[in-house]
Structures are given as C-alpha cells and as structure tokens.
Motif scaffolding. Structure first.
Motif, PDB file in Angstrom:
ATOM      1  N   ILE A 167      -9.017 -12.709 -10.394  1.00  0.00           N
ATOM      2  CA  ILE A 167      -9.111 -11.308  -9.955  1.00  0.00           C
ATOM      3  C   ILE A 167     -10.453 -11.077  -9.257  1.00  0.00           C
ATOM      4  O   ILE A 167     -10.509 -10.493  -8.169  1.00  0.00           O
ATOM      5  N   ILE A 168     -11.519 -11.584  -9.861  1.00  0.00           N
ATOM      6  CA  ILE A 168     -12.855 -11.388  -9.285  1.00  0.00           C
ATOM      7  C   ILE A 168     -12.938 -12.060  -7.909  1.00  0.00           C
ATOM      8  O   ILE A 168     -13.403 -11.467  -6.936  1.00  0.00           O
ATOM      9  N   ARG A 169     -12.434 -13.289  -7.843  1.00  0.00           N
ATOM     10  CA  ARG A 169     -12.478 -14.042  -6.576  1.00  0.00           C
ATOM     11  C   ARG A 169     -11.672 -13.317  -5.494  1.00  0.00           C
ATOM     12  O   ARG A 169     -12.142 -13.093  -4.383  1.00  0.00           O
ATOM     13  N   ARG A 170     -10.445 -12.921  -5.834  1.00  0.00           N
ATOM     14  CA  ARG A 170      -9.566 -12.273  -4.858  1.00  0.00           C
ATOM     15  C   ARG A 170     -10.160 -10.938  -4.382  1.00  0.00           C
ATOM     16  O   ARG A 170     -10.130 -10.626  -3.186  1.00  0.00           O
ATOM     17  N   ALA A 171     -10.714 -10.179  -5.336  1.00  0.00           N
ATOM     18  CA  ALA A 171     -11.296  -8.876  -4.971  1.00  0.00           C
ATOM     19  C   ALA A 171     -12.484  -9.078  -4.031  1.00  0.00           C
ATOM     20  O   ALA A 171     -12.619  -8.377  -3.023  1.00  0.00           O
ATOM     21  N   ASN A 172     -13.325 -10.079  -4.331  1.00  0.00           N
ATOM     22  CA  ASN A 172     -14.468 -10.369  -3.461  1.00  0.00           C
ATOM     23  C   ASN A 172     -14.008 -10.815  -2.075  1.00  0.00           C
ATOM     24  O   ASN A 172     -14.541 -10.359  -1.073  1.00  0.00           O
ATOM     25  N   ASP A 173     -12.988 -11.687  -2.043  1.00  0.00           N
ATOM     26  CA  ASP A 173     -12.455 -12.157  -0.756  1.00  0.00           C
ATOM     27  C   ASP A 173     -11.981 -10.991   0.103  1.00  0.00           C
ATOM     28  O   ASP A 173     -12.169 -10.985   1.316  1.00  0.00           O
ATOM     29  N   ARG A 174     -11.338 -10.034  -0.548  1.00  0.00           N
ATOM     30  CA  ARG A 174     -10.761  -8.921   0.213  1.00  0.00           C
ATOM     31  C   ARG A 174     -11.742  -7.761   0.392  1.00  0.00           C
ATOM     32  O   ARG A 174     -11.421  -6.784   1.056  1.00  0.00           O
ATOM     33  N   GLY A 175     -12.876  -7.860  -0.274  1.00  0.00           N
ATOM     34  CA  GLY A 175     -13.868  -6.798  -0.162  1.00  0.00           C
ATOM     35  C   GLY A 175     -13.439  -5.494  -0.815  1.00  0.00           C
ATOM     36  O   GLY A 175     -13.769  -4.409  -0.338  1.00  0.00           O
ATOM     37  N   VAL A 176     -12.658  -5.611  -1.895  1.00  0.00           N
ATOM     38  CA  VAL A 176     -12.285  -4.412  -2.654  1.00  0.00           C
ATOM     39  C   VAL A 176     -12.794  -4.581  -4.084  1.00  0.00           C
ATOM     40  O   VAL A 176     -13.183  -5.685  -4.485  1.00  0.00           O
ATOM     41  N   SER A 177     -12.777  -3.493  -4.854  1.00  0.00           N
ATOM     42  CA  SER A 177     -13.224  -3.615  -6.244  1.00  0.00           C
ATOM     43  C   SER A 177     -12.092  -4.232  -7.063  1.00  0.00           C
ATOM     44  O   SER A 177     -10.918  -4.205  -6.655  1.00  0.00           O
ATOM     45  N   CYS A 178     -12.449  -4.804  -8.226  1.00  0.00           N
ATOM     46  CA  CYS A 178     -11.425  -5.381  -9.116  1.00  0.00           C
ATOM     47  C   CYS A 178     -10.433  -4.296  -9.523  1.00  0.00           C
ATOM     48  O   CYS A 178      -9.229  -4.551  -9.598  1.00  0.00           O
ATOM     49  N   ASP A 179     -10.936  -3.083  -9.763  1.00  0.00           N
ATOM     50  CA  ASP A 179     -10.050  -1.980 -10.172  1.00  0.00           C
ATOM     51  C   ASP A 179      -9.011  -1.670  -9.106  1.00  0.00           C
ATOM     52  O   ASP A 179      -7.838  -1.445  -9.403  1.00  0.00           O
ATOM     53  N   GLU A 180      -9.476  -1.649  -7.839  1.00  0.00           N
ATOM     54  CA  GLU A 180      -8.537  -1.370  -6.743  1.00  0.00           C
ATOM     55  C   GLU A 180      -7.467  -2.454  -6.669  1.00  0.00           C
ATOM     56  O   GLU A 180      -6.283  -2.171  -6.522  1.00  0.00           O
ATOM     57  N   LEU A 181      -7.926  -3.722  -6.754  1.00  0.00           N
ATOM     58  CA  LEU A 181      -6.999  -4.847  -6.650  1.00  0.00           C
ATOM     59  C   LEU A 181      -5.973  -4.820  -7.784  1.00  0.00           C
ATOM     60  O   LEU A 181      -4.768  -4.979  -7.550  1.00  0.00           O
ATOM     61  N   THR A 182      -6.448  -4.602  -9.012  1.00  0.00           N
ATOM     62  CA  THR A 182      -5.514  -4.659 -10.143  1.00  0.00           C
ATOM     63  C   THR A 182      -4.562  -3.462 -10.118  1.00  0.00           C
ATOM     64  O   THR A 182      -3.380  -3.615 -10.424  1.00  0.00           O
ATOM     65  N   ALA A 183      -5.061  -2.290  -9.698  1.00  0.00           N
ATOM     66  CA  ALA A 183      -4.186  -1.105  -9.626  1.00  0.00           C
ATOM     67  C   ALA A 183      -3.056  -1.356  -8.618  1.00  0.00           C
ATOM     68  O   ALA A 183      -1.887  -1.042  -8.878  1.00  0.00           O
ATOM     69  N   GLU A 184      -3.402  -1.977  -7.507  1.00  0.00           N
ATOM     70  CA  GLU A 184      -2.415  -2.266  -6.462  1.00  0.00           C
ATOM     71  C   GLU A 184      -1.352  -3.256  -6.975  1.00  0.00           C
ATOM     72  O   GLU A 184      -0.153  -3.066  -6.769  1.00  0.00           O
ATOM     73  N   ASN A 185      -1.808  -4.285  -7.700  1.00  0.00           N
ATOM     74  CA  ASN A 185      -0.851  -5.286  -8.170  1.00  0.00           C
ATOM     75  C   ASN A 185      -0.047  -4.820  -9.381  1.00  0.00           C
ATOM     76  O   ASN A 185       1.097  -5.253  -9.569  1.00  0.00           O
ATOM     77  N   ILE A 186      -0.638  -3.936 -10.180  1.00  0.00           N
ATOM     78  CA  ILE A 186       0.135  -3.358 -11.290  1.00  0.00           C
ATOM     79  C   ILE A 186       1.249  -2.492 -10.708  1.00  0.00           C
ATOM     80  O   ILE A 186       2.396  -2.533 -11.164  1.00  0.00           O
ATOM     81  N   ALA A 187       0.930  -1.739  -9.654  1.00  0.00           N
ATOM     82  CA  ALA A 187       1.961  -0.908  -9.003  1.00  0.00           C
ATOM     83  C   ALA A 187       3.078  -1.799  -8.443  1.00  0.00           C
ATOM     84  O   ALA A 187       4.266  -1.481  -8.580  1.00  0.00           O
ATOM     85  N   ALA A 188       2.696  -2.939  -7.845  1.00  0.00           N
ATOM     86  CA  ALA A 188       3.704  -3.865  -7.291  1.00  0.00           C
ATOM     87  C   ALA A 188       4.559  -4.451  -8.413  1.00  0.00           C
ATOM     88  O   ALA A 188       5.775  -4.629  -8.262  1.00  0.00           O
ATOM     89  N   PHE A 189       3.920  -4.734  -9.538  1.00  0.00           N
ATOM     90  CA  PHE A 189       4.650  -5.273 -10.692  1.00  0.00           C
ATOM     91  C   PHE A 189       5.687  -4.259 -11.183  1.00  0.00           C
ATOM     92  O   PHE A 189       6.845  -4.605 -11.423  1.00  0.00           O
ATOM     93  N   TYR A 190       5.266  -2.998 -11.304  1.00  0.00           N
ATOM     94  CA  TYR A 190       6.203  -1.962 -11.757  1.00  0.00           C
ATOM     95  C   TYR A 190       7.361  -1.775 -10.783  1.00  0.00           C
ATOM     96  O   TYR A 190       8.497  -1.587 -11.199  1.00  0.00           O
ATOM     97  N   ARG A 191       7.050  -1.830  -9.478  1.00  0.00           N
ATOM     98  CA  ARG A 191       8.129  -1.698  -8.494  1.00  0.00           C
ATOM     99  C   ARG A 191       9.164  -2.802  -8.711  1.00  0.00           C
ATOM    100  O   ARG A 191      10.367  -2.546  -8.698  1.00  0.00           O
ATOM    101  N   ALA A 192       8.672  -4.020  -8.956  1.00  0.00           N
ATOM    102  CA  ALA A 192       9.577  -5.166  -9.135  1.00  0.00           C
ATOM    103  C   ALA A 192      10.404  -5.029 -10.414  1.00  0.00           C
ATOM    104  O   ALA A 192      11.629  -5.164 -10.383  1.00  0.00           O
ATOM    105  N   VAL A 193       9.748  -4.741 -11.535  1.00  0.00           N
ATOM    106  CA  VAL A 193      10.501  -4.698 -12.796  1.00  0.00           C
ATOM    107  C   VAL A 193      11.415  -3.475 -12.860  1.00  0.00           C
ATOM    108  O   VAL A 193      12.491  -3.530 -13.459  1.00  0.00           O
TER     109      VAL A 193
END
Ligand code: ZN
Length: 476
Positions: free
Chosen positions: A74-100
């Motif tokens: 998470i830390i690596r991906r957030a740094n790569d994309r230049g977003v905060s860890c919170d932003e990254l995880t919120a986005e992927n949690i939303a994607a997870f909920y859409r899928a399930v």
C-alpha cells in the motif's frame, strides 16, 4: 451432521461449534492496494457459501472480515501514484464493495480495518512482550520469538529446525532468530506511523488479525477462513501470537480455499493474464461468474477461462429457461411439496453437509431441471400447478444459499442476452428486424428467402424457436 475439512488435522471433522447454535467466523480480507481480481472473487464466493449454509442450517453466525489497509504494498503503490495511503485504500475498498455487491455476496457483520485498531494491536504486543514471547529491538521494532511457542508449525506441518535449515540468511539486524517475525515495525521516513511504547511505527501484517479476531469473536472461536496461500506464514503466525497471548486454543476449524489459475498458469501482472473482477464482469453477468466459482469445490484448485465462463453462462440460462417453463405451469398456485422436490432438497443438504460440496449440488440441480423439462413436454407427465410451484420453491431454496436463481426468469434471461449482444457487437433491434423479415417471407410462403434469413441469424450465432407466443431467440 455437517462435516468440515480442517487444515489443522488434515481431515474432515464433525462440525461442533464451541457454543451450541452459534458460530464465530473470521476471514482474512483483502490487502487493499489494488482492485479485486478473480482470485479474490473465488475466495469471497467460497466463504459466502459457507456462511450462508451455516445460517440456512439454523446457526447464528457472526462473520468478521478485515481490511488490511496498511502494509508495504500500500505504501509503495501510494508513493508511486503520488496519493496518500488513505486515498488509495478508500478507492480500493470502494472497488471491492462494487465487486462483492455485484456478485450479490452478503456483507460480513463486522469489517474491521487495521488502521482503526492500533490500541488493540499495541495491547496484544505488550502482552506478548510481558509473557516473554516477543522482544523489542534497538530500532523500536518488536519481534515475535518463534522458539518461545512450542506449537509453531502445527498448521502448516513444519518443524522449526527444518524451517531454520531452509533459511540461508543471517538474521536481520535486531532479530534473534531469522524466523522471528515483526509484530511492530519502527517508522521509516515517508511512511504512515502511529505512536507506541516502542516509538513511532506501524503493525506487522499478522498481528492485526490476532488483535481484531479476539476483539470481535473472543480468544477462541469456531472457524478461521482464508486462501491456501495464507496458511504459511500468515495463519501459522496468527496461531502463535493468539495462543501465546491468551494461553487458550485459538481456532477450532481452519478452512482454506484452493488456488486459482488462469488457463493453467499462475495469474500475474507480468504474465499479462491478470483479470480483475471488473474485467470478468465486463464480459459476463455476475451470476455467471458466481456459478462458475461454485462449479468447483472450494478446496479444489480452480482454473479460470472465458470458455469456462461461457459454459457457466449456458448453465445459468438453462436454469432460468427451466424456471420460466415451470412458472408458466405453476401460475399463481401455492407451492406443494412432492416426493421429487423433497428428494432434491435432501440431496442438496447431504452434499452440503459433506464439506460444502457445491459441484455435487449443481449436478443435482441440472438433473432436477432435466426432469422438469422432460415432464413439461407432455400433458400426461406435466405436473399440477401446485406441484410445479413446489418445484420452483425448491430451486429457490437451494439458489438462495448459493446466491443464484433469485431473479425473475424473463428479466435475467434478457439481462444475460444484453451482455451476449454486447460481446457479439449486435443489437436487439438488428435481430428483431431479421426475425421479422424471416416471418414476413414465411407468411408469403417464400420459404427459400425465409431460410436464407435464418442462415444469416445462424451465422451470427443466433438460434430461433417458433412458439405459440411468437419467435424466440437465444445465442447458441
Ligand atoms: Zn489474517
């Protein structure tokens, strides 16, 4: 009697929960650094089936599934994309909920996040240090001392000395034994961190599950689920942490779902065969993906392919076509049980009691639908309205546990056709126009021209059927 395969004993055992009538189940959830892929879908469908059948059987289930929302990826991906860890995880949690949610999976009762349980995590680490199972290194990291826990390796069937012989490296700075694992990692620049008695830092991955499962389910609970890939080291380490901290047995039944491959190969971004749930749902209806996953026993490896999804699509369509046919006979009659419907339910239960054997249930469902289709052809064998309603109710009962066959047949058949049309780059209007053209030729008794149009439809992969209600079509 329900029998469940327990990874700990490597055999099927009678299922007897710690407290009569109640089941506590913890499942390791997703590390939310990316969108969910079809391997995640496989795991979630498997656990949903288990929870759903336990509830169907009358158990009061408390289902807990965490989100790992702080880790190296998470830390690596957030740094790569230049977003905060919170932003990254919120986005992927939303994607997870859409899928399930698209797959129609039941939400767990509790969905704890690691970052919201720092106090509980710190408490259990302190307890482990106090009891001599963990130690703080000079840099402020805390490690679990594997040698202090005699049962280490019992889940994955590994012995400490064999594991040690397999390590080629000197212990990392601060570790007493190369196999010791981090409970707390001291803060590095640019990483999210939390205050602790050992200075600023963040938890290691394994400890969050010990902390959160005991908070919501107690020190000992019934079922711990997850993918096979988590047996070692994650679940082995969870056992060590939890049992060393509480002095009590941690989990009664360890349940693991099998791996997923894509056309025989391991799924990975580097192989170019990485398939997200969104990718699959772009091509096939969610109910088709769900049925595909249920067609393999949850412990057996599953090999994903679009050809496999096409098979599952044919099966879902067949089930709904059968339901449509039987619904027509049933009208609005009240369901009446019959020997055949009772036998089907009994077969369903028997298969599920045998370690949740979903492919066996689906085989029984296909046989049941075959019987219904055959019975419906002739006046002599056609069931009475109330009996037909009873057959539909039986399909509905089984389908509810599987999370399938709950839609109105005509609506679901049309929804699946819409996706098929999209895949074939066709529109409903084009097909309707061809059918109208053919029927016009037939009316004029110009059968050669009518057959020519039929040939065109055939080339497009469309099958037509003339019924008293008009011409129906379906994809071959
Ligand atoms: Zn876990």
């Amino acid at each position: 009697m329900l029998r469940v395969y327990n990874t700990l004993s490597e055999k099927k055992e009678d299922f007897i929960p710690l407290q009569e009538g109640k089941v506590g189940l913890y499942a390791c959830g997703m590390t939310v650094y990316d969108k969910p892929h079809i391997g995640h879908a496989r795991k979630e469908v498997a656990i949903d089936l288990i929870v759903s059948y336990l509830r169907y059987s009358g158990y009061q289930v408390t289902y807990v599934r965490n989100f790992t929302d702080v880790d190296d990826n998470i830390i690596r991906r957030a740094n790569d994309r230049g977003v905060s860890c919170d932003e990254l995880t919120a986005e992927n949690i939303a994607a997870f909920y859409r899928a399930v949610d698209a797959l129609g999976l039941t939400r767990p009762d509790v969905e704890p996040k690691a970052t919201e349980h720092m106090a509980e995590i710190i408490t259990i680490v302190e307890k482990l240090i106090e009891k001599g199972h963990a130690y703080a290194a000079a840099d402020g990291s805390v490690y679990f001392a594997v040698e202090s826990f005699t049962g280490y390796g019992k889940l994955s069937n590994r012995k400490l000395d064999e594991l040690l012989a397999g390590t080629r490296f000197e212990p990392e700075a601060g570790k007493r034994n190369p196999l010791d694992f981090a409970l707390w990692k001291s803060a590095k620049p640019g990483e999210p961190s939390w205050a602790s008695p050992w200075g600023k830092g963040r938890p290691g991955w394994h400890i969050e599950c010990s902390a959160m499962s005991s908070k919501y389910l107690g020190d000992s609970f019934d079922i711990h689920a997850g993918g096979r890939d988590l047996i070692f080291p994650h679940h082995e380490n969870e056992i060590a942490q939890s049992e060393a901290a509480s002095g009590k047995p941690f989990v009664k039944y360890w349940v693991h779902n099998g791996f997923l491959t894509v056309e025989g190969e391991k799924m990975s971004k580097s192989l170019g065969n990485f398939i997200t749930v969104d990718d699959a749902l772009d091509q096939y209806h969610p109910e088709v993906l769900r049925l595909f996953m249920l067609s393999t026993h949850y412990r057996t490896p599953i090999d994903f392919s679009y050809a496999g999804l096409a098979d599952a699509e044919r099966r879902v369509s067949y089930f709904y076509e059968t339901m449509k046919l039987v619904a027509k006979i049933a009208g609005d009659a009240a369901p009446k049980k019959s020997e055949r419907s009772e036998a089907f339910i009994a077969e369903f239960r028997e298969s599920m009691e045998d370690d949740f054997n979903s492919p066996k249930v689906l085989a029984a469902l296909i046989a049941f639908c075959k019987f219904l289709n055959e019975a419906a052809v002739s006046k002599k064998t056609r069931p009475a309205a109330d009996e037909a309603a009873g057959y539909l109710a039986a399909i509905g009962e089984v389908g509810k546990v599987f999370g399938i066959l709950q839609a109105l047949p005509a609506e679901r058949i049309a929804a699946i056709q819409d996706i098929q049309l999209k895949r074939a780059k066709l529109t409903r209007g084009e097909i309707d126009a061809l059918i109208a053209e053919r029927n016009a030729h037939r009316k004029e008794k110009n059968f050669a021209a009518a057959d020519e149009v039929r040939g065109k439809l055939d080339a497009l992969g469309i099958l037509i059927k003339d019924t008293p209600d008009g011409t129906e079509w379906s994809f071959k």
